[in-house]
Design a protein around this motif. Structure first.
Motif, PDB file in Angstrom:
ATOM      1  N   ALA A   1       7.630 -12.330 -10.323  1.00  0.00           N
ATOM      2  CA  ALA A   1       8.432 -13.470  -9.879  1.00  0.00           C
ATOM      3  C   ALA A   1       7.735 -14.196  -8.736  1.00  0.00           C
ATOM      4  CB  ALA A   1       9.820 -12.990  -9.450  1.00  0.00           C
ATOM      5  N   GLU A   2       7.098 -13.443  -7.843  1.00  0.00           N
ATOM      6  CA  GLU A   2       6.354 -14.045  -6.740  1.00  0.00           C
ATOM      7  C   GLU A   2       5.245 -14.944  -7.263  1.00  0.00           C
ATOM      8  OE1 GLU A   2       4.884 -12.110  -2.691  1.00  0.00           O
ATOM      9  OE2 GLU A   2       3.617 -11.509  -4.372  1.00  0.00           O
ATOM     10  N   ALA A   3       4.608 -14.533  -8.362  1.00  0.00           N
ATOM     11  CA  ALA A   3       3.508 -15.297  -8.947  1.00  0.00           C
ATOM     12  C   ALA A   3       3.988 -16.329  -9.967  1.00  0.00           C
ATOM     13  CB  ALA A   3       2.515 -14.347  -9.613  1.00  0.00           C
ATOM     14  N   GLY A   4       5.294 -16.389 -10.219  1.00  0.00           N
ATOM     15  CA  GLY A   4       5.823 -17.325 -11.202  1.00  0.00           C
ATOM     16  C   GLY A   4       5.496 -16.954 -12.633  1.00  0.00           C
ATOM     17  N   LEU A   5       5.366 -15.636 -12.895  1.00  0.00           N
ATOM     18  CA  LEU A   5       4.901 -15.171 -14.204  1.00  0.00           C
ATOM     19  C   LEU A   5       5.912 -14.281 -14.922  1.00  0.00           C
ATOM     20  CD1 LEU A   5       1.242 -14.244 -13.189  1.00  0.00           C
ATOM     21  CD2 LEU A   5       1.962 -16.251 -14.509  1.00  0.00           C
ATOM     22  N   ALA A   6       7.142 -14.241 -14.453  1.00  0.00           N
ATOM     23  CA  ALA A   6       8.116 -13.312 -15.033  1.00  0.00           C
ATOM     24  C   ALA A   6       8.364 -13.571 -16.511  1.00  0.00           C
ATOM     25  CB  ALA A   6       9.433 -13.381 -14.261  1.00  0.00           C
ATOM     26  N   GLN A   7       8.167 -14.817 -16.950  1.00  0.00           N
ATOM     27  CA  GLN A   7       8.385 -15.147 -18.361  1.00  0.00           C
ATOM     28  C   GLN A   7       7.120 -15.012 -19.210  1.00  0.00           C
ATOM     29  OE1 GLN A   7      11.514 -15.824 -19.351  1.00  0.00           O
ATOM     30  NE2 GLN A   7      12.157 -15.566 -17.219  1.00  0.00           N
TER      31      GLN A   7
ATOM     32  N   ALA B   1       7.577  -1.007 -10.684  1.00  0.00           N
ATOM     33  CA  ALA B   1       8.323   0.049 -10.006  1.00  0.00           C
ATOM     34  C   ALA B   1       8.333  -0.121  -8.493  1.00  0.00           C
ATOM     35  CB  ALA B   1       7.746   1.421 -10.381  1.00  0.00           C
ATOM     36  N   HIS B   2       7.174  -0.404  -7.904  1.00  0.00           N
ATOM     37  CA  HIS B   2       7.072  -0.486  -6.448  1.00  0.00           C
ATOM     38  C   HIS B   2       7.145  -1.919  -5.937  1.00  0.00           C
ATOM     39  CE1 HIS B   2       6.095   3.797  -5.912  1.00  0.00           C
ATOM     40  NE2 HIS B   2       5.512   3.663  -7.098  1.00  0.00           N
ATOM     41  N   ALA B   3       7.369  -2.876  -6.837  1.00  0.00           N
ATOM     42  CA  ALA B   3       7.505  -4.275  -6.431  1.00  0.00           C
ATOM     43  C   ALA B   3       8.948  -4.736  -6.472  1.00  0.00           C
ATOM     44  CB  ALA B   3       6.651  -5.170  -7.326  1.00  0.00           C
ATOM     45  N   THR B   4       9.750  -4.157  -7.369  1.00  0.00           N
ATOM     46  CA  THR B   4      11.159  -4.526  -7.462  1.00  0.00           C
ATOM     47  C   THR B   4      11.859  -4.173  -6.156  1.00  0.00           C
ATOM     48  OG1 THR B   4      11.191  -4.174  -9.855  1.00  0.00           O
ATOM     49  CG2 THR B   4      13.315  -4.117  -8.715  1.00  0.00           C
ATOM     50  N   GLY B   5      12.505  -5.164  -5.559  1.00  0.00           N
ATOM     51  CA  GLY B   5      13.181  -4.964  -4.288  1.00  0.00           C
ATOM     52  C   GLY B   5      12.284  -5.155  -3.082  1.00  0.00           C
ATOM     53  N   ALA B   6      10.991  -5.374  -3.308  1.00  0.00           N
ATOM     54  CA  ALA B   6      10.055  -5.478  -2.189  1.00  0.00           C
ATOM     55  C   ALA B   6       9.299  -6.795  -2.152  1.00  0.00           C
ATOM     56  CB  ALA B   6       9.056  -4.323  -2.245  1.00  0.00           C
ATOM     57  N   LEU B   7       8.932  -7.333  -3.305  1.00  0.00           N
ATOM     58  CA  LEU B   7       8.150  -8.560  -3.370  1.00  0.00           C
ATOM     59  C   LEU B   7       8.922  -9.639  -4.110  1.00  0.00           C
ATOM     60  CD1 LEU B   7       4.544  -7.301  -4.259  1.00  0.00           C
ATOM     61  CD2 LEU B   7       5.524  -7.740  -2.002  1.00  0.00           C
ATOM     62  N   GLY B   8       8.486 -10.865  -3.922  1.00  0.00           N
ATOM     63  CA  GLY B   8       9.036 -11.969  -4.695  1.00  0.00           C
ATOM     64  C   GLY B   8      10.362 -12.474  -4.167  1.00  0.00           C
ATOM     65  N   PRO B   9      10.819 -13.630  -4.675  1.00  0.00           N
ATOM     66  CA  PRO B   9      12.098 -14.196  -4.236  1.00  0.00           C
ATOM     67  C   PRO B   9      13.246 -13.246  -4.547  1.00  0.00           C
ATOM     68  CG  PRO B   9      11.290 -15.306  -6.217  1.00  0.00           C
ATOM     69  CD  PRO B   9      10.175 -14.435  -5.729  1.00  0.00           C
TER      70      PRO B   9
ATOM     71  N   ARG C   1      22.411  -9.451  -0.048  1.00  0.00           N
ATOM     72  CA  ARG C   1      21.862  -9.225   1.294  1.00  0.00           C
ATOM     73  C   ARG C   1      20.336  -9.342   1.246  1.00  0.00           C
ATOM     74  NH1 ARG C   1      23.901  -3.974   4.133  1.00  0.00           N
ATOM     75  NH2 ARG C   1      22.638  -4.967   5.757  1.00  0.00           N
ATOM     76  N   PRO C   2      19.823 -10.551   1.018  1.00  0.00           N
ATOM     77  CA  PRO C   2      18.368 -10.734   0.940  1.00  0.00           C
ATOM     78  C   PRO C   2      17.659 -10.355   2.237  1.00  0.00           C
ATOM     79  CG  PRO C   2      19.495 -12.849   1.080  1.00  0.00           C
ATOM     80  CD  PRO C   2      20.551 -11.822   0.846  1.00  0.00           C
ATOM     81  N   GLU C   3      18.419 -10.240   3.332  1.00  0.00           N
ATOM     82  CA  GLU C   3      17.784  -9.837   4.587  1.00  0.00           C
ATOM     83  C   GLU C   3      17.218  -8.421   4.524  1.00  0.00           C
ATOM     84  OE1 GLU C   3      22.254  -8.974   5.150  1.00  0.00           O
ATOM     85  OE2 GLU C   3      20.986 -10.495   4.211  1.00  0.00           O
ATOM     86  N   LEU C   4      17.687  -7.607   3.557  1.00  0.00           N
ATOM     87  CA  LEU C   4      17.108  -6.279   3.376  1.00  0.00           C
ATOM     88  C   LEU C   4      15.625  -6.384   3.013  1.00  0.00           C
ATOM     89  CD1 LEU C   4      19.935  -4.488   1.344  1.00  0.00           C
ATOM     90  CD2 LEU C   4      19.235  -3.957   3.691  1.00  0.00           C
ATOM     91  N   VAL C   5      15.310  -7.309   2.115  1.00  0.00           N
ATOM     92  CA  VAL C   5      13.919  -7.507   1.710  1.00  0.00           C
ATOM     93  C   VAL C   5      13.111  -8.064   2.876  1.00  0.00           C
ATOM     94  CG1 VAL C   5      12.399  -8.629   0.038  1.00  0.00           C
ATOM     95  CG2 VAL C   5      14.693  -7.918  -0.654  1.00  0.00           C
ATOM     96  N   THR C   6      13.702  -8.992   3.612  1.00  0.00           N
ATOM     97  CA  THR C   6      13.024  -9.559   4.781  1.00  0.00           C
ATOM     98  C   THR C   6      12.724  -8.482   5.809  1.00  0.00           C
ATOM     99  OG1 THR C   6      14.180 -11.664   4.424  1.00  0.00           O
ATOM    100  CG2 THR C   6      13.203 -11.299   6.600  1.00  0.00           C
ATOM    101  N   ARG C   7      13.691  -7.575   6.020  1.00  0.00           N
ATOM    102  CA  ARG C   7      13.501  -6.502   6.999  1.00  0.00           C
ATOM    103  C   ARG C   7      12.404  -5.540   6.542  1.00  0.00           C
ATOM    104  NH1 ARG C   7      18.783  -3.645   7.699  1.00  0.00           N
ATOM    105  NH2 ARG C   7      19.411  -5.780   8.172  1.00  0.00           N
ATOM    106  N   LEU C   8      12.375  -5.239   5.250  1.00  0.00           N
ATOM    107  CA  LEU C   8      11.326  -4.367   4.733  1.00  0.00           C
ATOM    108  C   LEU C   8       9.953  -4.975   4.987  1.00  0.00           C
ATOM    109  CD1 LEU C   8      10.338  -1.913   3.104  1.00  0.00           C
ATOM    110  CD2 LEU C   8      10.676  -3.278   1.031  1.00  0.00           C
ATOM    111  N   ARG C   9       9.824  -6.257   4.728  1.00  0.00           N
ATOM    112  CA  ARG C   9       8.535  -6.925   4.945  1.00  0.00           C
ATOM    113  C   ARG C   9       8.163  -6.941   6.427  1.00  0.00           C
ATOM    114  NH1 ARG C   9      10.067 -11.888   0.850  1.00  0.00           N
ATOM    115  NH2 ARG C   9       9.912 -10.679  -1.080  1.00  0.00           N
ATOM    116  N   ALA C  10       9.155  -7.162   7.299  1.00  0.00           N
ATOM    117  CA  ALA C  10       8.879  -7.173   8.734  1.00  0.00           C
ATOM    118  C   ALA C  10       8.460  -5.784   9.212  1.00  0.00           C
ATOM    119  CB  ALA C  10      10.114  -7.652   9.496  1.00  0.00           C
ATOM    120  N   ASN C  11       9.132  -4.753   8.742  1.00  0.00           N
ATOM    121  CA  ASN C  11       8.765  -3.389   9.120  1.00  0.00           C
ATOM    122  C   ASN C  11       7.373  -3.026   8.612  1.00  0.00           C
ATOM    123  OD1 ASN C  11      11.109  -2.905  10.532  1.00  0.00           O
ATOM    124  ND2 ASN C  11      12.096  -1.718   8.902  1.00  0.00           N
ATOM    125  N   SER C  12       7.069  -3.461   7.391  1.00  0.00           N
ATOM    126  CA  SER C  12       5.739  -3.200   6.832  1.00  0.00           C
ATOM    127  C   SER C  12       4.666  -3.850   7.690  1.00  0.00           C
ATOM    128  CB  SER C  12       5.660  -3.709   5.392  1.00  0.00           C
ATOM    129  OG  SER C  12       6.640  -3.080   4.575  1.00  0.00           O
TER     130      SER C  12
END
Length: 424
Positions: A218-224, A203-211, A285-296
């Motif tokens: 997905a960040e950990a390569g474990l989605a499957q 819930a709190h990782a979708t849109g925030a973490l991973g490629p 617009r993957p820059e949205l995720v990048t901006r979230l990480r930068a703001n965090s």
């Protein structure tokens, strides 16, 4: 029978009474709260998409084309084309074979867990899992082993005690009140070794973490590698509802057995269309995720400069743990008076003596206002009688004694909301 007036008085006396606040206008980085403009640090609208023009337009167009409501459960009145489109896109986004949309994240977790576990099974649940996972465990009527937060050694011990009755490991990937991330590789390995299914709530990782914001798995390569991924449409995707991503056989099983799907009216078409538009924006617009990480990172660094310790969080959620519920409410109100809304979170949402201000960053914030908010929070926390960064000592939890193998471990507290924990 509960004496309602007496119970409300008791909640107020111990600093646990709650009330809602009136927000005028859309959810965004700035809102009118009870008529006063404030910086919003309490919303899960992480990418700022809830009021994005394209998301609004998609929802409005869907209302004109499909209507406002879905009429009934999809097993009764049928699946609308907008639901099918959304599920296909979500499955593609999560790189899974299939997806099934639920009415909310609470309904998804409650329905999936109660469908996958039954009386005589054992469900293994992190002690800081969301209430929807806790209630799914209750509804399953399975035995529940609550392992210490992030502690895979305690979990492994519990699996051994279950002696082959294990049915499911359930965990958040990003924990909603602490912002820390589950040890997903170790959890997946335990599930694989012991042939136990695993559910991960993203819930709190979708849109925030991973490629591309596809999540912690997905960040950990474990989605499957997990049986069920739960995601929400109401946080980074700015709409409402939830989904599970899994293989097609699991989808068919849940469609037939998850009571919260079978007996709930389908997601309103405008919510489904809004989520689809938000998903388009996230992917283009993957820059949205990048901006979230930068703001965090900007807020985390600013909090650190003012003496707060939020090092355990590497996400957009940062807790300022103060301990005392009454003092935490006072700090919240003082910050609000100075134009910063950081909601006070108290038991039973969090364990006793860990009341906190929960800070949530959005991609639509400005780094400068986040730095200013950190200064305001430091000043208001001190004014409320706390020192930023002071260590909060949590009372030891109860529980059953265990054998010599893990003498310091609890045998598994069944419920974070047990009556003896409500009064703290």
């Amino acid at each position: 029978m509960i004496e309602i007036e007496a119970r409300l008085s008791e909640l107020e006396a111990v600093g646990l009474y709650r009330h809602t606040r009136l927000v005028s206008g859309p959810q965004g980085p700035h809102v009118l709260l009870d008529g006063k403009p404030v910086l919003m640090l309490s919303s899960n609208n992480y990418l700022g998409l809830a009021d994005h023009p394209r998301v609004r337009e998609a929802a409005a167009d869907a209302a004109m084309r499909w209507g406002v409501g879905a009429g009934a459960s999809r097993l009764v009145s049928g699946t609308m084309t907008i639901h099918r489109r959304l599920e296909e896109r979500l499955a593609e986004f999560k790189r899974r074979e299939s997806a099934l949309v639920f009415g909310s994240g609470f309904l998804a977790n409650a329905g999936v867990i109660s469908a996958l576990a039954r009386r005589g099974d054992v469900v293994f649940s992190d002690e800081l899992n969301h209430a929807s996972i806790i209630d799914g465990c209750r509804l399953s009527r399975a035995e529940v082993f609550v392992y210490d937060h992030l502690d895979t050694e305690h979990l492994a011990w519990g699996i051994r005690q279950a002696e082959g009755r294990g049915a499911l490991i359930a965990t958040d990937s990003v924990f909603s009140m602490d912002g820390d991330v589950a040890p997903l590789e170790e959890l997946v390995e335990l599930a694989r070794r012991h042939r136990i299914r695993i559910l991960v709530d993203e819930a709190h990782a979708t849109g925030a973490l991973g490629p591309g914001g596809r999540g912690a798995l997905a960040e950990a390569g474990l989605a499957q590698e997990v049986d069920v991924i739960v995601g929400t449409l109401g946080k980074a995707l700015g709409s409402y509802g939830a989904f599970v991503a899994c293989d097609r056989e699991m989808t068919d099983f849940l469609l037939n057995t998850a009571r919260t799907f079978v007996f709930s009216t389908a997601l309103p078409p405008p919510a489904a269309a809004g989520a689809l538009a938000a998903l388009d924006l996230l992917e283009t617009r993957p820059e949205l995720v990048t901006r979230l990480r930068a703001n965090s990172a900007a807020l985390r660094d600013a909090l650190d400069d003012h003496g707060f310790d939020v090092a355990e969080s590497r996400t957009q959620i940062m807790p300022v743990v103060l301990g005392d519920p009454g003092g935490t409410v006072e700090a919240c109100e003082r910050a609000l008076e100075r134009g910063v809304f950081a909601q006070a979170i108290r038991p039973p949402t969090v364990p006793p003596m860990t009341s906190r201000l929960r800070l949530a960053v959005m991609a639509s914030h400005r780094a400068s206002e986040l730095r200013a908010a950190a200064r305001v929070l430091a000043e208001t926390v001190r004014a409320a009688g706390f020192e930023p960064g002071a260590q909060v000592v949590q009372e030891p939890g109860g529980g059953l004694e265990v054998g010599p193998e893990l003498p310091a471990r609890r045998a598994g507290v069944f419920d974070i909301e047990a009556p003896d924990r409500l009064a703290a």
